[in-house]
Design a protein around this motif. Sequence first.
Motif, PDB file in Angstrom:
ATOM      1  N   GLU A 125       0.853  -1.516  -0.107  1.00 42.71           N
ATOM      2  CA  GLU A 125       0.064  -0.117   0.288  1.00 42.71           C
ATOM      3  C   GLU A 125       1.194   1.704  -0.400  1.00 42.71           C
ATOM      4  N   ALA A 126       1.854   1.192   1.052  1.00 43.00           N
ATOM      5  CA  ALA A 126       2.691   2.520   0.784  1.00 43.00           C
ATOM      6  C   ALA A 126       3.793   2.655  -0.375  1.00 43.00           C
ATOM      7  N   PHE A 127       3.899   1.373  -1.090  1.00 45.33           N
ATOM      8  CA  PHE A 127       4.632   1.885  -2.549  1.00 45.33           C
ATOM      9  C   PHE A 127       4.663   0.513  -3.409  1.00 45.33           C
ATOM     10  N   PRO A 128       3.125   1.535  -3.799  1.00 43.22           N
ATOM     11  CA  PRO A 128       2.546   0.234  -5.092  1.00 43.22           C
ATOM     12  C   PRO A 128       2.930  -0.389  -5.494  1.00 43.22           C
ATOM     13  N   LEU A 129       4.132   1.216  -6.377  1.00 39.71           N
ATOM     14  CA  LEU A 129       5.130   0.566  -7.549  1.00 39.71           C
ATOM     15  C   LEU A 129       6.142  -0.765  -7.592  1.00 39.71           C
ATOM     16  N   TYR A 130       5.576  -0.936  -6.729  1.00 37.55           N
ATOM     17  CA  TYR A 130       6.924  -2.172  -6.019  1.00 37.55           C
ATOM     18  C   TYR A 130       5.511  -3.114  -5.712  1.00 37.55           C
ATOM     19  N   GLN A 131       4.535  -2.932  -5.670  1.00 35.85           N
ATOM     20  CA  GLN A 131       3.744  -3.949  -5.479  1.00 35.85           C
ATOM     21  C   GLN A 131       3.246  -5.145  -5.238  1.00 35.85           C
ATOM     22  N   GLU A 132       3.647  -6.074  -6.442  1.00 39.61           N
ATOM     23  CA  GLU A 132       4.073  -6.770  -7.128  1.00 39.61           C
ATOM     24  C   GLU A 132       5.290  -7.860  -6.573  1.00 39.61           C
ATOM     25  N   SER A 133       6.278  -7.170  -6.326  1.00 38.45           N
ATOM     26  CA  SER A 133       8.066  -7.449  -6.162  1.00 38.45           C
ATOM     27  C   SER A 133       7.767  -7.939  -4.299  1.00 38.45           C
ATOM     28  N   PHE A 134       7.087  -7.518  -3.471  1.00 37.51           N
ATOM     29  CA  PHE A 134       6.994  -7.661  -1.679  1.00 37.51           C
ATOM     30  C   PHE A 134       7.150  -9.158  -1.740  1.00 37.51           C
ATOM     31  N   PRO A 135       6.252  -9.859  -2.110  1.00 33.65           N
ATOM     32  CA  PRO A 135       5.848 -11.208  -1.613  1.00 33.65           C
ATOM     33  C   PRO A 135       7.450 -11.382  -2.366  1.00 33.65           C
ATOM     34  N   GLY A 136       7.688 -12.038  -3.504  1.00 32.56           N
ATOM     35  CA  GLY A 136       8.636 -12.018  -3.572  1.00 32.56           C
ATOM     36  C   GLY A 136       9.624 -12.065  -2.705  1.00 32.56           C
ATOM     37  N   TRP A 137      10.253 -11.140  -2.618  1.00 29.77           N
ATOM     38  CA  TRP A 137      11.068 -10.133  -1.903  1.00 29.77           C
ATOM     39  C   TRP A 137      11.274 -10.889  -0.470  1.00 29.77           C
ATOM     40  N   SER A 138      10.378 -10.943   0.507  1.00 33.20           N
ATOM     41  CA  SER A 138       9.714 -11.501   1.561  1.00 33.20           C
ATOM     42  C   SER A 138      10.151 -12.918   1.617  1.00 33.20           C
ATOM     43  N   GLU A 139      10.166 -13.933   0.673  1.00 31.79           N
ATOM     44  CA  GLU A 139      10.493 -14.537   0.647  1.00 31.79           C
ATOM     45  C   GLU A 139      12.158 -15.602   0.243  1.00 31.79           C
ATOM     46  N   HIS A 140      12.802 -14.097  -0.614  1.00 27.59           N
ATOM     47  CA  HIS A 140      14.206 -13.973  -0.046  1.00 27.59           C
ATOM     48  C   HIS A 140      14.559 -14.391   1.022  1.00 27.59           C
ATOM     49  N   THR A 141      14.000 -13.088   1.410  1.00 24.64           N
ATOM     50  CA  THR A 141      14.683 -13.051   3.165  1.00 24.64           C
ATOM     51  C   THR A 141      14.430 -14.425   4.053  1.00 24.64           C
ATOM     52  N   SER A 142      13.564 -15.068   3.540  1.00 29.88           N
ATOM     53  CA  SER A 142      12.811 -16.381   4.449  1.00 29.88           C
ATOM     54  C   SER A 142      13.903 -17.402   3.870  1.00 29.88           C
ATOM     55  N   GLY A 143      14.512 -17.639   2.232  1.00 28.43           N
ATOM     56  CA  GLY A 143      16.097 -18.478   1.899  1.00 28.43           C
ATOM     57  C   GLY A 143      16.835 -18.008   2.500  1.00 28.43           C
ATOM     58  N   MET A 144      17.471 -16.738   2.731  1.00 27.66           N
ATOM     59  CA  MET A 144      18.409 -16.815   3.964  1.00 27.66           C
ATOM     60  C   MET A 144      18.048 -17.067   5.852  1.00 27.66           C
ATOM     61  N   ILE A 145      17.513 -17.012   5.551  1.00 23.81           N
ATOM     62  CA  ILE A 145      16.590 -17.139   7.345  1.00 23.81           C
ATOM     63  C   ILE A 145      16.756 -19.049   7.609  1.00 23.81           C
ATOM     64  N   GLN A 146      15.900 -19.772   5.872  1.00 26.24           N
ATOM     65  CA  GLN A 146      16.497 -20.814   5.704  1.00 26.24           C
ATOM     66  C   GLN A 146      17.527 -21.260   6.107  1.00 26.24           C
ATOM     67  N   LEU A 147      19.269 -20.484   5.248  1.00 25.90           N
ATOM     68  CA  LEU A 147      20.609 -21.108   4.944  1.00 25.90           C
ATOM     69  C   LEU A 147      21.318 -21.329   6.071  1.00 25.90           C
ATOM     70  N   SER A 148      20.659 -19.971   7.262  1.00 29.60           N
ATOM     71  CA  SER A 148      21.596 -19.446   8.098  1.00 29.60           C
ATOM     72  C   SER A 148      21.194 -19.884   9.377  1.00 29.60           C
ATOM     73  N   THR A 149      19.935 -20.881   9.174  1.00 29.69           N
ATOM     74  CA  THR A 149      19.576 -20.963  10.600  1.00 29.69           C
ATOM     75  C   THR A 149      19.874 -22.900  10.671  1.00 29.69           C
ATOM     76  N   TRP A 150      20.358 -23.055   8.799  1.00 32.39           N
ATOM     77  CA  TRP A 150      20.702 -24.842   8.924  1.00 32.39           C
ATOM     78  C   TRP A 150      21.825 -24.771   8.547  1.00 32.39           C
ATOM     79  N   THR A 151      22.721 -23.259   8.463  1.00 33.40           N
ATOM     80  CA  THR A 151      24.419 -23.886   8.743  1.00 33.40           C
ATOM     81  C   THR A 151      24.922 -24.119  10.280  1.00 33.40           C
ATOM     82  N   ALA A 152      23.922 -22.484  11.007  1.00 30.85           N
ATOM     83  CA  ALA A 152      23.719 -22.904  12.057  1.00 30.85           C
ATOM     84  C   ALA A 152      23.499 -23.942  13.200  1.00 30.85           C
ATOM     85  N   LEU A 153      22.878 -24.476  13.055  1.00 29.35           N
ATOM     86  CA  LEU A 153      22.093 -25.371  13.406  1.00 29.35           C
ATOM     87  C   LEU A 153      23.754 -26.858  13.031  1.00 29.35           C
TER      88      LEU A 153
END
Length: 201
Positions: free
Chosen positions: A111-139
């Motif tokens: 809502e705040a940045f309509p120019l990028y509205q289609e990209s935000f869901p994909g960008w959020s999954e990029h963060t999730s992927g980083m978290i998954q790899l970091s968690t995996w490696t740390a464990l």
Amino acid sequence: MSSAQYLDALKTRRTYYNITPKSPIPDARIEEIVQQVVLHTPSSFNSQSSRAVVLLKKEHEKLWDIVAEVLKPVVPEGGWPATEKKLQGFKSGYGTVLFFEDQEPIRRLQEAFPLYQESFPGWSEHTSGMIQLSTWTALELEGFGASLQHYNPLIDQKVKTAWNIPSTWNLIAEMPFGVPGAPAGDKAFSPIEERVKVYGK
């Protein structure tokens, strides 16, 4: 830590399907690892939309019972024994980390940045992927073996009901972990020259 040490940790991270219900570290340390990874992993526009749920011992086993309950009616009868064996392997571990993305902060950014509205869901999954790899490696650095599974969206509703998960949290992946019961399998690599290009050197 040097970049060499960091890269060594990435190199030794593997997929372990044979895991045991043992832990080399206290539960509080597992919780701390996941908290620190989620806290310090970057996100687009600082959305901080990533969420994690750590299930240990009986709660972990409960998850894999739910997965089996959901899958059995939809897996072809002839394929069920192999699927059941695989799920039992995950259940035999010590815990599971569930990775979610909360859609509410994503919607606010759309809502705040309509120019990028289609990209935000994909960008959020990029963060999730980083978290998954970091968690995996740390464990793994602590002595665990883990794997990354994706039984969502089939199990989503039962998981949300079982652990009172907010409706806006979308399940992304499941990471069962435990002390390895057997070595990881061999890993094949495609030629790196075909995957990384460098210009200007």
